[in-house]
Design an enzyme around this catalytic site. Structure first.
Site, PDB file in Angstrom:
ATOM      1  N   ASP A  72       7.316  11.023  24.247  1.00  0.00           N
ATOM      2  CA  ASP A  72       7.105  12.173  23.377  1.00  0.00           C
ATOM      3  C   ASP A  72       6.794  13.414  24.218  1.00  0.00           C
ATOM      4  O   ASP A  72       6.022  13.340  25.183  1.00  0.00           O
ATOM      5  CB  ASP A  72       5.917  11.863  22.452  1.00  0.00           C
ATOM      6  N   GLU A  90      12.110  12.716  25.158  1.00  0.00           N
ATOM      7  CA  GLU A  90      12.225  13.729  24.107  1.00  0.00           C
ATOM      8  C   GLU A  90      11.865  15.036  24.810  1.00  0.00           C
ATOM      9  O   GLU A  90      10.698  15.367  24.984  1.00  0.00           O
ATOM     10  CB  GLU A  90      11.261  13.457  22.952  1.00  0.00           C
ATOM     11  N   ASP A 103       5.154  -0.876   7.330  1.00  0.00           N
ATOM     12  CA  ASP A 103       4.312  -1.520   8.340  1.00  0.00           C
ATOM     13  C   ASP A 103       5.161  -2.431   9.230  1.00  0.00           C
ATOM     14  O   ASP A 103       6.364  -2.600   9.006  1.00  0.00           O
ATOM     15  CB  ASP A 103       3.157  -2.277   7.672  1.00  0.00           C
ATOM     16  N   ASP A 132       0.830  -1.220   0.000  1.00  0.00           N
ATOM     17  CA  ASP A 132       0.000   0.000   0.000  1.00  0.00           C
ATOM     18  C   ASP A 132       0.863   1.269   0.000  1.00  0.00           C
ATOM     19  O   ASP A 132       0.353   2.376   0.093  1.00  0.00           O
ATOM     20  CB  ASP A 132      -0.979   0.004   1.186  1.00  0.00           C
TER      21      ASP A 132
HETATM   22  C1  NOJ Z   1       7.649  15.153  18.816  1.00  0.00           C
HETATM   23  C2  NOJ Z   1       7.543  14.145  17.709  1.00  0.00           C
HETATM   24  O1  NOJ Z   1       8.824  13.631  17.434  1.00  0.00           O
HETATM   25  C3  NOJ Z   1       6.943  14.890  16.545  1.00  0.00           C
HETATM   26  O2  NOJ Z   1       7.024  14.138  15.353  1.00  0.00           O
HETATM   27  C4  NOJ Z   1       5.523  15.243  16.893  1.00  0.00           C
HETATM   28  O3  NOJ Z   1       4.982  16.043  15.856  1.00  0.00           O
HETATM   29  C5  NOJ Z   1       5.472  16.049  18.193  1.00  0.00           C
HETATM   30  N1  NOJ Z   1       6.314  15.512  19.219  1.00  0.00           N
HETATM   31  C6  NOJ Z   1       4.059  16.081  18.721  1.00  0.00           C
HETATM   32  O4  NOJ Z   1       3.679  14.811  19.193  1.00  0.00           O
END
Ligand code: NOJ
Length: 556
Positions: free
Chosen positions: A214, A277, A47, A43
């Site tokens: 995140d 992050e 995945d 597609d």
């Molecule tokens: C950091 C992520 O790496 C990024 O790709 C995302 O847009 C933002 N956080 C929001 O979740």
């Protein structure tokens, strides 16, 4: 003058846990951006089965673990960082059984698996947000300002551009630091804490070895949601503590998660980790996220953002090592990811610099993250037509607000969500990988690819580079092999050795690493026997000629 840097010593462990020094302290972890890694069903979208089939390639490359970007049920308003169901796999990427099989196959190969967790916001399609009563308690709704509430509650801007607030049909507003489809959760509500702990346990029970957290700096907002007070917000992100980023309150969440991770690990005889992050204004504030009772790792974006200049590199390395050593943590180096311009392009469009920067990174004490495709020396794709773009920032004018930087040389956005490959957006680093063949989709899958691949990538495929000692792929393989074999690499002491202007020389036990950041050859007394070099180095009459923009590892 030689300067001895303190080796970061292992973080104190809770008594009785016997957890040992930690596999993660010097691990090399490979980021799989699932939708662009390998497609099994034609597609055009990568995945989980495609990723599983390619795991032997990663084993052979020599990494220790993989980090999979979000593959959860999601409307894909932000590449899956808008999660509608944290316990389900999106049909685009496969099934829960595929996830289970991927984790098992990785473990059989001796690779660990880290998955993303997205706690700052959900999708607006998440059942909590869909239910008006639940939504009121679990997200951040506020009345508007102005005579009839027609103005947003405060002046915060979305990282993707425009106001951070959207008004509902009912007349009030909800906060979204990212896209309107990503409402921010209310972390004052204990149910939110309980739910994320349950989600973590769900994935831990499926066998994962950790989580990439995140927006780990975003969950807690300053009481009263105060205005920032001036217009240039995008420039402030990552440069100072803001009422919505890097609030001290986030650390209580990370402490609770560390307890969960340690407790789970102890009960199951393994070490499971969290990597933040987090965008913090200084190395010291970033180090707070990796205190002994918080997360294990935090991406070092200051290193990623450093210009290709010896003094700047040295000072960012010193500051990072000193800050993390002060809390007993290793440093977590990174040069590329799915949010920033690929480092080949960012470092002045120079593959030579990119190769050198990677060898430097892999010679530093601590852990390192690689982003898929950097081992092929892939450049940023900078000519994607508008109609194929998917980055939500592109549609919200993030660049116009300054939330994303121009980024063609050294800059990248301090918020980590864009860095100006093609006019400031992130699709150009997410183009599907070329595996083999002369034509798109270069073995990515049996169909096409969701973003068009350049016509001239035939020479960059895995197949084309395999076995060619001059290729970037073989350079990465050789570096990772040496890193495993040489006890002096990975975690441990490092010191600087004297070097001419523009050159860095650092020593690890049994090894010296030289980096010539200048655009021309530099001669110096040969420091030892060359082990590996990003460009051909010559040694004549005990004088070494370091090629411009190169890095060499020497046995000493
Ligand atoms: C950091 C992520 O790496 C990024 O790709 C995302 O847009 C933002 N956080 C929001 O979740």
């Amino acid at each position: 003058m030689t300067q001895e840097l303190t080796s970061p010593s292992p973080a104190p462990q809770a008594p009785g846990t016997g957890r040992g020094p930690g596999w993660w302290r010097d691990a090399v972890i490979y980021q799989v951006y699932v939708r662009s890694f390998a497609d099994s069903d034609g597609d055009g979208i990568g995945d989980l089965r495609g990723a599983r089939e390619r795991l032997p390639y990663l084993k052979d490359l020599g990494v220790d673990a993989v980090w999979l970007t979000p593959f959860y049920a999601s409307p894909q308003a932000d590449g899956g960082y808008d999660v509608a169901d944290y316990r389900a796999v999106d049909p685009l990427f496969g099934t829960l059984q595929d996830a289970d099989e991927l984790i098992r196959t990785a473990h059989d190969l001796g690779l660990r698996v880290i998955v993303d967790i997205v706690p700052n916001h959900t999708s607006d399609r998440h059942p909590w947000f869909q239910d008006p009563e639940l939504a009121r308690q679990r997200y951040l709704f506020r009345p508007g300002k102005g005579e009839s509430g027609e103005l947003p509650p405060n002046d915060w801007e979305s990282v993707f551009g425009g106001p951070a607030w959207t008004r509902t049909d009912r007349g009030d507003w909800y906060l979204h630091l990212f896209a309107p489809e990503q409402p921010d959760l209310n972390w004052d509500n204990p149910e939110v804490h309980a739910e994320f702990e349950a989600i973590m346990r769900f994935w831990l029970d499926l066998g994962v070895d950790g989580f990439r957290v995140d927006v780990a700096h975003g969950m807690i907002k300053a009481p009263g949601l105060p205005d920032i007070g001036h217009g240039a917000q995008a420039q402030l992100i990552g440069a100072q503590v803001l009422p919505f980023f890097d609030q001290d309150g986030v650390h209580a969440i990370h402490r609770a998660w560390r307890r969960l991770l340690d407790g789970y690990g102890d009960a199951h005889g393994k070490q499971v980790i969290g990597v933040a992050e987090a965008w913090a204004p200084t190395a010291e504030r970033l180090a707070l996220y990796v205190r002994p009772d918080e997360l294990h790792q935090a991406f070092n974006f200051q290193f990623l953002n450093a210009p290709w200049q010896s003094d700047a590199l040295r000072s960012v390395i010193d500051a990072s090592l000193a800050a993390t050593a002060s809390v007993g943590a290793p440093t977590t180096w990174v040069l590329s990811n799915h949010d920033v311009v690929r480092h080949t392009t960012r470092l002045g469009g120079s593959l030579a610099r990119a190769r050198a920067a990677t060898l430097l990174m892999l010679a530093l004490p601590g852990s390192a993250y690689l982003y898929q495709g950097e081992e092929l020396g892939l450049p940023e794709v900078t000519d994607l037509p508008d109609e194929v773009r998917q980055d939500p920032a592109f549609f919200r004018g993030g660049r116009a607000t300054g939330a994303v930087g121009p980024g063609t040389d050294t800059e990248s956005a301090p918020d980590g969500v864009a860095a100006g490959g093609q006019d400031g957006f992130r699709d150009g680093c997410r183009v599907p990988l070329p595996w083999s063949g002369e034509l798109p989709p270069y073995g990515f899958g049996p169909g096409g690819s969701w973003l068009p691949q350049p016509a001239d990538w035939g020479g960059l495929t895995v197949a084309a580079q395999t076995g060619d000692p001059a290729s970037t792929l073989e350079l990465y393989r050789a570096a990772l092999e040496l890193r495993r074999r040489l006890p002096g690499l990975g975690d441990g002491p490092m010191s600087w050795a004297p070097a001419p202007d523009g050159v860095l020389a650092l020593t690890r036990p049994g090894l010296l690493c030289t980096v010539n950041t200048l655009g021309h050859d530099v001669g110096l007394p040969a420091p030892g026997t060359p082990l590996l070099s990003s460009a051909p180095v010559t040694v004549d009459d005990a004088t070494a000629q370091l090629p411009g923009d190169s890095c060499t590892w020497w046995a000493i």
